[in-house]
Design an enzyme around this catalytic site. Sequence first.
Site, short mmCIF file in Angstrom:
data_model
loop_
_atom_site.label_atom_id
_atom_site.label_comp_id
_atom_site.label_asym_id
_atom_site.label_seq_id
_atom_site.Cartn_x
_atom_site.Cartn_y
_atom_site.Cartn_z
CG ASP A 7 2.76 -5.81 2.89
OD1 ASP A 7 2.51 -5.51 1.77
OD2 ASP A 7 3.25 -5.04 3.83
NE ARG A 8 8.36 -5.88 -2.43
CZ ARG A 8 8.85 -5.09 -3.33
NH1 ARG A 8 8.70 -5.82 -4.50
NH2 ARG A 8 9.21 -3.94 -3.38
CG ASP A 9 7.91 -2.96 -0.19
OD1 ASP A 9 8.81 -3.80 -0.38
OD2 ASP A 9 7.42 -2.30 -0.79
CB SER A 16 12.40 2.55 1.09
OG SER A 16 12.65 3.77 0.55
CG ASP A 17 9.27 6.67 4.69
OD1 ASP A 17 8.46 5.63 4.87
OD2 ASP A 17 9.90 7.17 5.65
CB SER A 53 1.66 3.24 -5.19
OG SER A 53 2.58 3.56 -4.21
CB CYS A 89 -2.26 -3.01 -6.31
SG CYS A 89 -3.12 -1.49 -6.80
CG HIS A 91 -3.76 0.55 -10.13
ND1 HIS A 91 -4.07 -0.74 -10.02
CD2 HIS A 91 -3.95 0.71 -11.52
CE1 HIS A 91 -4.64 -1.44 -11.07
NE2 HIS A 91 -4.42 -0.60 -12.12
#
Length: 182
Positions: A7-9, A16-17, A53, A89, A91
Site C-alpha cells: 500500500d502507499r499512504d 494525511s486525513d 480517492s 484506484c 474512485h
Amino acid sequence: MAIIILDRDGVINQHSDTHVRSADEWLPIPGSIEAMAQLSQAGHQLVIATNQSGLALGCFDLDDLEDMHAKMRALVEDAGGEIAAIFYCPHSDHDHCRCRKPKPGLLDAIEAEFDISLHDCYFVGDQRKDLQCAVAKGCKPVLVRTGRGEQTLAALLQNPDASLVETRVMENLAQFADFLLQ
C-alpha cells in the site's frame, strides 16, 4: 522473482486525513525508501496497490498523482532499488468499483499484468481494507504500525476478525524488510 504488494499512504509515505495532494506533500516514512531498495536489490518485485480517492474527489489531478509517483520512484532508484509497477484506484467509496480495496480488482490487474498468481505473496498495508484485500487473493497480510496501523491494530484487537488471524504485525516497512531478508 517474488512480488511484494505495498500500500502507499501510511506504509511508504506519511498518511494525511485530507489526502496527500502534491509531490511536495508526499513525504516518505523514515526508512521506507531504504527498505524498498533493499527488497528490490534482494530480487523482489515491488508493486504498489493504492486507493487514491482524492482523484475522484477533486483533491488533486492525474498530473499531481504522477508527480507523486515520479518522486517515489526517483527516491527508490536513488537508493538503488526499483518499483516494478504502480496500480491505483481513482474512485471514491461511492463509485462501488471493483478496484477499490478491500475488493480485489487491483490485485486481479496485477496478476493479469505480470501473468502470475499472487497467492502467498506478501501484502503490506496499514488499514483493515488492505488486509482484507490481501486475504481475498490468498496473499500473506502484513500490518505496519505506521499511518493508520496503530488504529487498525487497536480495532482488530477490540473486534477480532477470524479471516485476519494470520496477519503479521510489524513496526514499519523497514522492520518488514529486515524480517524478510534475514
